[in-house]
Design a protein around this motif. Structure first.
Motif, PDB file in Angstrom:
ATOM      1  N   GLY A  76       0.775  -1.224   0.000  1.00 29.99           N
ATOM      2  CA  GLY A  76       0.000   0.000   0.000  1.00 29.99           C
ATOM      3  C   GLY A  76       0.810   1.280   0.000  1.00 29.99           C
ATOM      4  N   VAL A  77       2.162   1.184  -0.053  1.00 31.95           N
ATOM      5  CA  VAL A  77       2.967   2.409  -0.028  1.00 31.95           C
ATOM      6  C   VAL A  77       2.995   3.097  -1.395  1.00 31.95           C
ATOM      7  CG1 VAL A  77       4.419   1.732   1.917  1.00 31.95           C
ATOM      8  CG2 VAL A  77       5.108   1.102  -0.406  1.00 31.95           C
ATOM      9  N   ILE A  78       2.685   2.347  -2.465  1.00 32.19           N
ATOM     10  CA  ILE A  78       2.473   2.965  -3.768  1.00 32.19           C
ATOM     11  C   ILE A  78       1.164   2.440  -4.349  1.00 32.19           C
ATOM     12  CG2 ILE A  78       4.949   3.266  -4.234  1.00 32.19           C
ATOM     13  CD1 ILE A  78       4.752   0.906  -6.222  1.00 32.19           C
ATOM     14  N   LYS A  79       0.513   3.276  -5.156  1.00 31.13           N
ATOM     15  CA  LYS A  79      -0.752   2.860  -5.784  1.00 31.13           C
ATOM     16  C   LYS A  79      -0.477   1.938  -6.967  1.00 31.13           C
ATOM     17  CE  LYS A  79      -2.188   7.058  -6.643  1.00 31.13           C
ATOM     18  NZ  LYS A  79      -1.152   7.909  -6.016  1.00 31.13           N
ATOM     19  N   ASP A  80       0.512   2.333  -7.767  1.00 26.81           N
ATOM     20  CA  ASP A  80       0.916   1.542  -8.924  1.00 26.81           C
ATOM     21  C   ASP A  80       2.331   1.961  -9.302  1.00 26.81           C
ATOM     22  OD1 ASP A  80       0.763   3.942 -10.498  1.00 26.81           O
ATOM     23  OD2 ASP A  80      -1.390   3.585 -10.766  1.00 26.81           O
ATOM     24  N   PHE A 136      10.563  -2.150 -15.826  1.00 26.53           N
ATOM     25  CA  PHE A 136       9.437  -2.203 -14.889  1.00 26.53           C
ATOM     26  C   PHE A 136       8.884  -0.832 -14.521  1.00 26.53           C
ATOM     27  CE2 PHE A 136      11.475  -6.356 -14.162  1.00 26.53           C
ATOM     28  CZ  PHE A 136      10.377  -7.176 -14.277  1.00 26.53           C
ATOM     29  N   LEU A 137       9.741   0.195 -14.584  1.00 22.89           N
ATOM     30  CA  LEU A 137       9.287   1.546 -14.250  1.00 22.89           C
ATOM     31  C   LEU A 137       9.668   2.505 -15.384  1.00 22.89           C
ATOM     32  CD1 LEU A 137      10.403   1.734 -10.495  1.00 22.89           C
ATOM     33  CD2 LEU A 137       8.127   1.174 -11.364  1.00 22.89           C
ATOM     34  N   PRO A 138       9.080   2.340 -16.548  1.00 26.74           N
ATOM     35  CA  PRO A 138       9.500   3.117 -17.725  1.00 26.74           C
ATOM     36  C   PRO A 138       9.254   4.613 -17.595  1.00 26.74           C
ATOM     37  CG  PRO A 138       7.455   1.920 -18.177  1.00 26.74           C
ATOM     38  CD  PRO A 138       7.977   1.414 -16.864  1.00 26.74           C
ATOM     39  N   ASN A 139       8.357   5.029 -16.721  1.00 30.97           N
ATOM     40  CA  ASN A 139       8.053   6.452 -16.587  1.00 30.97           C
ATOM     41  C   ASN A 139       8.842   7.145 -15.475  1.00 30.97           C
ATOM     42  OD1 ASN A 139       6.103   6.349 -18.659  1.00 30.97           O
ATOM     43  ND2 ASN A 139       4.580   5.558 -17.219  1.00 30.97           N
TER      44      ASN A 139
END
Length: 395
Positions: A76-80, A136-139
């Motif tokens: 729950g520490v990040i939404k997505d 995994f985190l392209p943005n």
């Protein structure tokens, strides 16, 4: 506006991670993925006061990172995935290319790859972490913090080796230094504890499986024990530290070893492990020494003496000493090593409070000690997170 920043330290079989809310510097999650590529994979993590772990087979860095992101989401520490604005990576060697942290692009990745010959234990793993997070985190903005950057202020008289000058001029062969974020962090904390005027001349001792000693004057590195590569300096867990250079061709010729075999011997089979024949773990070597193992005792004696040599030399560089700091795994927890190291510096007025030292307190020097002596837990990750905010302009 607050941003969530992930600080990453990728090793050959592990990934350490911390998620911060910045610029508040609030730690949201910390953890590590262990035994990547092995059969006993595990991800340990803490969210607030709650500690959890997952037993998993982690075949590679990609799979480990996938699970790390899943943990951040399900906790729950990040939404997505888009909730993470930036990722900072610790990279060992920036060579002559980088004296500051930089945002990742193809050229940066190419140079990190080229520099793997100078840091074979670290640069390849750091690059693997960068490339995996890109998937995994392209943005997210990706930023690299180099171990070598903090030491870019070392003057030429301390950084240039006595080889023919053209090797320095044309190929930038010189002392680069490492563990920069650690030395930077603990020196800043020491100045907060003792005040700038009482910590102008400081020596910081990062003692772990890898070890480095740094002389810091008015907040800037002026000399450090690791050199062109992380092999130089003090004796370490599995690394030789400084040795006579002629030993290298002697080993090659005497035992018919290739240059790579000698490199592996000096990086992975020497140090505390090589001398003691027991372990690269200082705790195990110390226990064996207490039980009467002579090789273990010799290993500790060599280790302590090598640290003392650099402190003595750097006191000369600094023209005195105001503050001595111990940090990292051994530096923060091995009271015996700290006591033995400091025992040589009575002539400088160093006095240790044994009770405070045995309890790993922040200040372990006595009130009448002429040199402040501190034990400061390192936090390389917060330096990395700050760099992400600054370099990627996320403030």
């Amino acid at each position: 506006m607050s941003k969530k920043i992930l600080a990453i330290n990728s090793g050959s079989s592990s990934i350490k991670f911390k998620l911060y809310l910045m610029p508040e510097e609030k730690l949201l999650v910390s953890g590590s993925a262990e035994d990547i590529g092995g059969r006993n994979g595990e991800i340990k993590y803490s969210v607030g006061d709650v500690k959890e772990s997952r037993k998993l087979v982690l075949k590679d860095h990609d799979e480990a990172i996938s699970h790390i992101i899943d943990i951040l989401t399900t906790s729950g520490v990040i939404k997505d995935q888009n909730d993470i604005a930036g990722v900072g990576h610790r990279i060992s060697h920036g060579g002559s290319y980088y004296t500051q942290s930089v945002e990742v692009d193809e050229d940066v990745k190419d140079k990190i790859d080229k520099l793997k010959i100078l840091s074979p234990l670290h640069n390849p793993n750091g690059l693997a972490g960068i490339e995996a997070f890109e998937k995994f985190l392209p943005n997210a903005k990706e930023v690299v913090t180099f171990d070598t950057s903090f030491h870019s202020t070392i003057p030429e008289k301390a950084s240039v080796y006595a080889l023919p000058y053209e090797y320095y001029r044309d190929y930038k062969i010189k002392r680069y230094g490492f563990h920069g974020p650690s030395h930077q962090y603990v020196s800043q904390k020491a100045r907060e504890v003792f005040g700038k005027e009482h910590s102008r001349r400081m020596i910081t001792c990062h003692l772990g499986n890898g070890c480095s000693i740094t002389a810091i004057k008015d907040g800037k590195s002026i000399n450090t024990s690791m050199g062109f590569t992380p092999l130089a300096g003090t004796m370490m867990g599995t690394r030789t530290g400084d040795i006579d250079p002629e030993i290298v061709p002697f080993l090659e010729e005497k035992f018919n070893l290739s240059s790579d075999e000698v490199r592996q011997l000096m990086n992975k089979k020497s140090g505390l492990a090589g001398i003691s024949g027991i372990s690269n773990d200082e705790r195990e070597v110390e226990q064996a020494a207490r039980e009467g193992n002579e090789r273990a005792k010799l290993a500790l004696d060599i280790f302590v003496h090598s640290i003392q040599q650099f402190i003595g030399a750097y006191t000369t560089d600094l023209e005195g000493l105001d503050t001595l700091v111990f940090t990292a795994g051994i530096g923060e927890h091995a009271a015996l090593v700290r006591k033995e190291v400091c025992s040589a510096f009575g002539y400088l007025g160093v006095k240790i409070d044994d009770e405070k030292n045995n309890h790993n307190e922040l200040v372990i020097s006595t009130p009448d000690s002429k040199v402040n002596v501190a034990v400061i837990p390192t936090n390389e990750e917060i330096i990395i997170a700050r760099d992400v905010m600054r370099v990627a302009k996320l403030n």
